[in-house]
Structures are given as C-alpha cells and as structure tokens.
Design an enzyme around this catalytic site. Structure first.
Site, PDB file in Angstrom:
ATOM      1  N   ASP A   1     -13.559 -39.300  19.160  1.00 18.47           N
ATOM      2  CA  ASP A   1     -13.096 -38.072  18.509  1.00 18.47           C
ATOM      3  C   ASP A   1     -13.456 -38.117  17.027  1.00 18.47           C
ATOM      4  O   ASP A   1     -13.051 -39.044  16.310  1.00 18.47           O
ATOM      5  CB  ASP A   1     -11.585 -37.942  18.692  1.00 18.47           C
ATOM      6  CG  ASP A   1     -11.025 -36.647  18.118  1.00 18.47           C
ATOM      7  OD1 ASP A   1     -11.746 -35.948  17.380  1.00 18.47           O
ATOM      8  OD2 ASP A   1      -9.857 -36.343  18.405  1.00 18.47           O
TER       9      ASP A   1
ATOM     10  N   GLY B   1     -27.401 -33.424  18.738  1.00 15.89           N
ATOM     11  CA  GLY B   1     -28.123 -34.350  17.876  1.00 15.89           C
ATOM     12  C   GLY B   1     -28.990 -33.739  16.812  1.00 15.89           C
ATOM     13  O   GLY B   1     -29.808 -34.431  16.196  1.00 15.89           O
TER      14      GLY B   1
ATOM     15  N   ALA C   1     -23.348 -34.167  18.927  1.00 15.95           N
ATOM     16  CA  ALA C   1     -24.085 -33.628  20.069  1.00 15.95           C
ATOM     17  C   ALA C   1     -24.498 -32.158  19.827  1.00 15.95           C
ATOM     18  O   ALA C   1     -23.724 -31.395  19.243  1.00 15.95           O
ATOM     19  CB  ALA C   1     -23.231 -33.725  21.333  1.00 15.95           C
TER      20      ALA C   1
ATOM     21  N   LYS D   1     -16.496 -23.151   9.436  1.00 16.99           N
ATOM     22  CA  LYS D   1     -16.590 -21.956  10.259  1.00 16.99           C
ATOM     23  C   LYS D   1     -15.535 -20.958   9.767  1.00 16.99           C
ATOM     24  O   LYS D   1     -14.335 -21.258   9.775  1.00 16.99           O
ATOM     25  CB  LYS D   1     -16.341 -22.295  11.735  1.00 16.99           C
ATOM     26  CG  LYS D   1     -17.057 -23.550  12.223  1.00 16.99           C
ATOM     27  CD  LYS D   1     -18.566 -23.416  12.213  1.00 16.99           C
ATOM     28  CE  LYS D   1     -19.214 -24.685  12.761  1.00 16.99           C
ATOM     29  NZ  LYS D   1     -20.679 -24.639  12.767  1.00 16.99           N
TER      30      LYS D   1
ATOM     31  N   ASP E   1     -20.584 -31.033  11.581  1.00 13.32           N
ATOM     32  CA  ASP E   1     -20.782 -29.655  12.017  1.00 13.32           C
ATOM     33  C   ASP E   1     -19.860 -29.354  13.199  1.00 13.32           C
ATOM     34  O   ASP E   1     -20.254 -28.688  14.156  1.00 13.32           O
ATOM     35  CB  ASP E   1     -22.251 -29.426  12.408  1.00 13.32           C
ATOM     36  CG  ASP E   1     -22.579 -27.953  12.619  1.00 13.32           C
ATOM     37  OD1 ASP E   1     -21.854 -27.107  12.064  1.00 13.32           O
ATOM     38  OD2 ASP E   1     -23.545 -27.655  13.342  1.00 13.32           O
TER      39      ASP E   1
END
Length: 364
Positions: free
Chosen positions: A270, A233, A231, A315, A286
């Site tokens: 998940d 997307g 999400a 990250k 991501d």
C-alpha cells in the site's frame, strides 16, 4: 477598426494567460490576485471553454509596474502568462499584417522575435495552420518596419494571440518570465515502448517544474527513487529512462517492458503505509485519492527525510478546484513549518486533466 494600444513606450493594458479549456475561472482568480499584489486596478475577462483569461487595467500601465505578476511559474493554471499591450479587432482577411505592424510600431518597443499563437481549444486549433503560414510574412513586415532586433539579447518576444479569426492580442514575453514554448506547451513525443501515456506527464513535469540547472544537478543517473502507486509503470519507466533505480510500490502488476530494465524492484504494498528502510533521492506519486490526503503524505515524506525531492499529482474535485489547491498548500505549510523553509511549485500541465502536478523539496 478598433485598436487598443498605448500612445508611446511599452505601457501594458493587463495580463493574458492561456489555460486548459474549462479552467478559465480558476486562472482568472489567480490573475486577479497577481494584479492586486502589484497594485493594479482593473477588471477580469474570462469566458468558459475559451482557453484563456484576461486582466485589463483601467489605464495603460508601465511594464515595470507589473513586477512578478508576469512570472508564468507562479500561476498554477496558466500554461503561459504575458503582459499584453494591444488588441486589434476586425482584422481584414486580405491584409492582417498592416494593422498588426502599425500597432506594434506604435508601442515604442522593439522585440527579439515573434510567436503566433491561439488558445488550446478545438475551435482555435483550426487556426494553427494559418499561424504557421503567417509567421514568416509577418516577421518580414515587422523587420521592415524596424520593430524586430533579432540580434539583441534581452529584448522581449512579441506574442500575437489570435483568439478568433478577426481578433489579435499583442503581448510581450519577457526573458525568464514566460514559458519558453509556443502556447506554453512543451512538445513531447510518446515513446513507442512506454507502458502508458502517464509517462508523458512526468516527462513534462521535469521540463516545467525544474529549470535546466536543476535537471542537471538534482535529477541524475544512479539516484534512487520510489514510485508510489506505480502500476502499470509509466512514471517508473520515465525514471528508469533517466538512469534512476526505482522501487515501485503497487499491489497491481507492472508491464513487462518496465521490469525488463532490471533497474526496478516491484513491491506489492500500500503506497500510503509503505516506508523505505533508508532515505531515497526521489519519490513520485500518481495515486488516485483525495488531494488533501496526497498532500499530507508528500509533506510527511519530505518532513521526515525519507526523500529529498518529490513530484506528485493532485486529483481535483469538479467544483472548488482552486480552493482544493490552496488547502493542499496550507496542509504542506503546516507540516513543514517546524522543519524549515521549503519550495513548492504547482502547475496544471498540458498532459494533466482534472488535476495538477507539484514539486516539493526543502530549501538547502
């Protein structure tokens, strides 16, 4: 005017790399390692928020001595990596071409072309217009001096890097060793109907982490892919645009433009615990999570054959960024040690911020 150029032949004075402003320390550490591997002796120069870092040898060194140290793909934090051979200080405002041409001619090397660049900082961007205007007259002056042979394949490209208004660094971009884009930045346009800007990150990853042949052979329409943490997307949209059928895993919603393609199955699950019923070609990720946890998950998917190829983001913490990258490398190495040789490529992309993007696969 001070000129730092070799007396004869293409002897180089060190390495220059461009990076995202704020990551000069990490790039300098990588340059130091590359120089040590090549047996080069010198010192580092890196100032915060300048967008570049330098390694300078104590004495001019034949280009061949640098070996793989000039391969931009090896450096995580380098958008571009070049052996430099000259520095010109106190460039006169009314005639910058003359001292540049003199320094290039003195190096004894002909070039196939010339690229004018600046570091990617707000201050340096003010010189981008000058670089565009100055490219043609400098090219003509270099041609007149016999420094360019545009018809000769295999010659290096001359990079002229203006780090400030009066200082130019001269570097040699070797075919196959340097990034093919000016300033090491692929020029991509944001599609008007993409669900988020993150789609640019995956598009750049395909351009930067895969070569032309790989994009044709391992990234093909009709393949199946999984997007973990999909999400809204952006990465799924990029995959669908290349003809892949995608299973998008996220408890959050996907944009209507993504679902309208009818090539996406959205499962609210998940990303850390969901697994496919059968292997897929690609998995991308991501998710915002500790880099070590992401690296372990990616290695697990590759080790167990759940996917053949993966591209993922790590990250980074505000401090100890390079150490975090190396920790992830080691976690992947340990997990795949008993599985077989693997190919791991990690880059900080132009569209990355406090993160890096990686490609991982087993060697076939």
């Amino acid at each position: 005017m001070n000129q730092h150029t070799p007396a004869a032949g293409l002897h180089c004075a060190g390495l220059i790399g461009y990076c995202r402003a704020g990551f000069e320390k990490e790039l300098a550490a990588e340059l130091d390692d590359f120089a040590a591997d090549a047996g080069l002796i010198g010192h580092l120069r890196a100032e915060p928020n300048t967008g570049f870092a330098l390694f300078e040898t104590f004495e001019p060194t034949p280009l061949g001595t640098f070996g793989q140290a000039t391969d931009w793909r090896r450096a995580t934090f380098a958008r571009q990596l070049l052996p430099w051979f000259g520095r010109i200080d106190e460039l006169p405002e009314r005639d910058r071409a003359t001292p540049i041409v003199a320094a290039v001619k003195a190096c004894g090397q002909r070039f196939s072309g010339v690229v004018l660049e600046t570091p990617d900082t707000d201050e340096a961007k003010q010189r981008s217009g000058f670089c565009k205007r100055f490219t043609e007259p400098l090219t003509k002056a270099l041609e007149k001096a016999g420094c360019l042979r545009t018809s000769r394949a295999g010659l290096p490209v001359l990079h002229v890097v203006f780090t400030d208004a009066t200082t130019a660094w001269l570097a040699a971009g070797q075919p196959g060793q340097c990034a093919p884009w000016p300033m090491g930045i692929p020029r991509l346009r944001m599609p008007s109907n993409a669900p988020s800007r993150s789609t640019m990150k995956l598009a750049e990853a395909f351009m930067t982490l895969l070569d032309d042949g790989e994009r044709d052979t391992i990234l093909r329409a009709g393949q199946r892919a999984v997007d973990l943490g999909a999400a809204p997307g952006g990465w799924t949209w990029q995959l669908v645009g290349r003809g892949l059928r995608v299973t998008a895993i996220d408890n959050g919603p996907l944009r209507d433009s993504v679902m309208a393609t009818e090539m996406v199955e959205h499962l609210r699950a998940d990303g850390f615990t969901w697994r496919p019923q059968r292997p897929v070609d690609w998995m991308v990720c991501d998710m915002v999570e500790q880099p070590s946890r992401i690296a372990s998950l990616m290695a697990e998917w590759i080790a167990t054959g759940r996917c053949r190829y993966t591209i993922f983001n790590l990250k980074l913490p505000m401090k100890r960024r390079l150490e975090a990258v190396e920790q992830c490398r080691e976690l992947i190495r340990k997990r795949l040690a008993s599985v077989g040789p693997f190919d791991l490529r990690i880059k900080q992309l132009y569209h990355d911020r406090e993160e890096v993007t990686a490609f991982l696969t087993l060697k076939r």
